[in-house]
Design a protein around this motif. Structure first.
Motif, PDB file in Angstrom:
ATOM      1  N   UNK A  25       0.807  -1.232   0.000  1.00 37.54           N
ATOM      2  CA  UNK A  25       0.000   0.000   0.000  1.00 37.54           C
ATOM      3  C   UNK A  25       0.836   1.277   0.000  1.00 37.54           C
ATOM      4  N   UNK A  26       2.030   1.230   0.572  1.00 40.04           N
ATOM      5  CA  UNK A  26       2.891   2.413   0.603  1.00 40.04           C
ATOM      6  C   UNK A  26       3.714   2.476  -0.682  1.00 40.04           C
ATOM      7  N   UNK A  27       3.605   3.578  -1.397  1.00 35.50           N
ATOM      8  CA  UNK A  27       4.316   3.729  -2.658  1.00 35.50           C
ATOM      9  C   UNK A  27       5.827   3.724  -2.412  1.00 35.50           C
ATOM     10  N   UNK A  28       6.546   3.068  -3.315  1.00 32.81           N
ATOM     11  CA  UNK A  28       8.001   3.009  -3.200  1.00 32.81           C
ATOM     12  C   UNK A  28       8.506   1.797  -2.441  1.00 32.81           C
ATOM     13  N   UNK A  29       7.621   1.091  -1.774  1.00 28.98           N
ATOM     14  CA  UNK A  29       8.021  -0.133  -1.056  1.00 28.98           C
ATOM     15  C   UNK A  29       8.157  -1.279  -2.054  1.00 28.98           C
ATOM     16  N   UNK A  30       9.087  -2.203  -1.807  1.00 29.78           N
ATOM     17  CA  UNK A  30       9.242  -3.319  -2.740  1.00 29.78           C
ATOM     18  C   UNK A  30       8.116  -4.342  -2.593  1.00 29.78           C
ATOM     19  N   UNK A  31       7.815  -5.022  -3.675  1.00 28.50           N
ATOM     20  CA  UNK A  31       6.834  -6.114  -3.663  1.00 28.50           C
ATOM     21  C   UNK A  31       7.388  -7.224  -2.778  1.00 28.50           C
ATOM     22  N   UNK A  32       6.517  -7.940  -2.097  1.00 27.48           N
ATOM     23  CA  UNK A  32       6.943  -8.997  -1.178  1.00 27.48           C
ATOM     24  C   UNK A  32       7.829 -10.032  -1.881  1.00 27.48           C
ATOM     25  N   UNK A  33       7.560 -10.314  -3.152  1.00 31.64           N
ATOM     26  CA  UNK A  33       8.359 -11.316  -3.861  1.00 31.64           C
ATOM     27  C   UNK A  33       9.750 -10.804  -4.240  1.00 31.64           C
ATOM     28  N   UNK A  34       9.937  -9.484  -4.225  1.00 31.38           N
ATOM     29  CA  UNK A  34      11.273  -8.935  -4.426  1.00 31.38           C
ATOM     30  C   UNK A  34      12.109  -9.132  -3.166  1.00 31.38           C
ATOM     31  N   UNK A  35      11.438  -9.141  -2.014  1.00 29.51           N
ATOM     32  CA  UNK A  35      12.116  -9.320  -0.737  1.00 29.51           C
ATOM     33  C   UNK A  35      12.237 -10.797  -0.379  1.00 29.51           C
ATOM     34  N   UNK A  36      11.161 -11.541  -0.629  1.00 27.05           N
ATOM     35  CA  UNK A  36      11.102 -12.967  -0.256  1.00 27.05           C
ATOM     36  C   UNK A  36      10.642 -13.793  -1.457  1.00 27.05           C
ATOM     37  N   UNK A  37      11.546 -14.042  -2.426  1.00 27.21           N
ATOM     38  CA  UNK A  37      11.148 -14.809  -3.613  1.00 27.21           C
ATOM     39  C   UNK A  37      10.843 -16.261  -3.273  1.00 27.21           C
ATOM     40  N   UNK A  38      10.181 -16.936  -4.178  1.00 29.63           N
ATOM     41  CA  UNK A  38       9.825 -18.342  -3.964  1.00 29.63           C
ATOM     42  C   UNK A  38      11.050 -19.221  -3.725  1.00 29.63           C
ATOM     43  N   UNK A  39      12.181 -18.855  -4.294  1.00 28.00           N
ATOM     44  CA  UNK A  39      13.397 -19.664  -4.119  1.00 28.00           C
ATOM     45  C   UNK A  39      13.943 -19.590  -2.704  1.00 28.00           C
ATOM     46  N   UNK A  40      13.514 -18.615  -1.912  1.00 27.73           N
ATOM     47  CA  UNK A  40      14.035 -18.451  -0.559  1.00 27.73           C
ATOM     48  C   UNK A  40      13.190 -19.132   0.510  1.00 27.73           C
ATOM     49  N   UNK A  41      12.061 -19.716   0.141  1.00 26.32           N
ATOM     50  CA  UNK A  41      11.177 -20.320   1.136  1.00 26.32           C
ATOM     51  C   UNK A  41      11.776 -21.604   1.696  1.00 26.32           C
ATOM     52  N   UNK A  42      11.549 -21.824   2.983  1.00 26.34           N
ATOM     53  CA  UNK A  42      12.022 -23.044   3.633  1.00 26.34           C
ATOM     54  C   UNK A  42      11.080 -24.209   3.391  1.00 26.34           C
ATOM     55  N   UNK A  43      11.442 -25.357   3.909  1.00 26.49           N
ATOM     56  CA  UNK A  43      10.637 -26.570   3.757  1.00 26.49           C
ATOM     57  C   UNK A  43       9.275 -26.371   4.420  1.00 26.49           C
ATOM     58  N   UNK A  44       8.212 -26.613   3.671  1.00 27.51           N
ATOM     59  CA  UNK A  44       6.852 -26.498   4.190  1.00 27.51           C
ATOM     60  C   UNK A  44       6.315 -25.080   4.237  1.00 27.51           C
TER      61      UNK A  44
END
Length: 157
Positions: free
Chosen positions: A113-132
């Protein structure tokens, strides 16, 4: 392939013509990219459209959207894939390096909602997710980061 389509067609016929439609019915397809079709009568894009009316739930589990796109590479296949993705109100996205899946999720999760903030996937991409750990999208438009509770595993890191 022909035998698989015939069996699937009869299976769907049973599901939609069963007497007790008050009781929900679930169709679970693991490794969906191996079994999915885009036929006018037996394709999953048609099935997902009809499921709500017949109290049937569908779970399509696949390694990646790229695998589904490859399987549906015939005429109308890209449209069939888009129809299926649009008709999946609830979706879980686990760790993957598939670019198609990442792009699809980027489009489905709204910008911050705040302009200029990065998209969540730019911060936490699918490749960074842990098991489960997974991104979950709900049919009401809400989304979040969730942890499948697996024995011996800690929370999302």
């Amino acid at each position: 392939d022909l035998i698989g389509r015939c069996v699937k067609s009869k299976f769907f016929e049973f599901a939609f013509e069963r007497e007790n439609q008050c009781r929900p019915f679930f169709y679970v397809v693991d490794e969906a990219h191996r079994f999915i079709t885009s036929g006018a009568q037996d394709g999953e894009q048609s099935l997902l459209d009809r499921c709500r009316a017949y109290r049937a739930g569908v779970v399509l589990a696949t390694q990646s959207l790229a695998s589904l796109a490859f399987r549906l590479s015939g005429p109308g296949g890209s449209h069939a894939l888009q129809i299926m993705v649009n008709n999946c109100g609830n979706a879980l996205y686990f760790r993957t390096s598939d670019v198609h899946t990442q792009d699809n999720l980027f489009k489905r999760i709204p910008n911050p909602p705040a302009q200029g903030r990065p998209h969540i996937l730019a911060v936490r991409p699918l490749t960074s997710l842990g098991v489960g750990c997974c991104y979950g999208l709900r049919s009401n438009g809400s989304w979040g980061l969730f942890q499948a509770h697996l024995e011996g595993e800690s929370a999302c890191r």
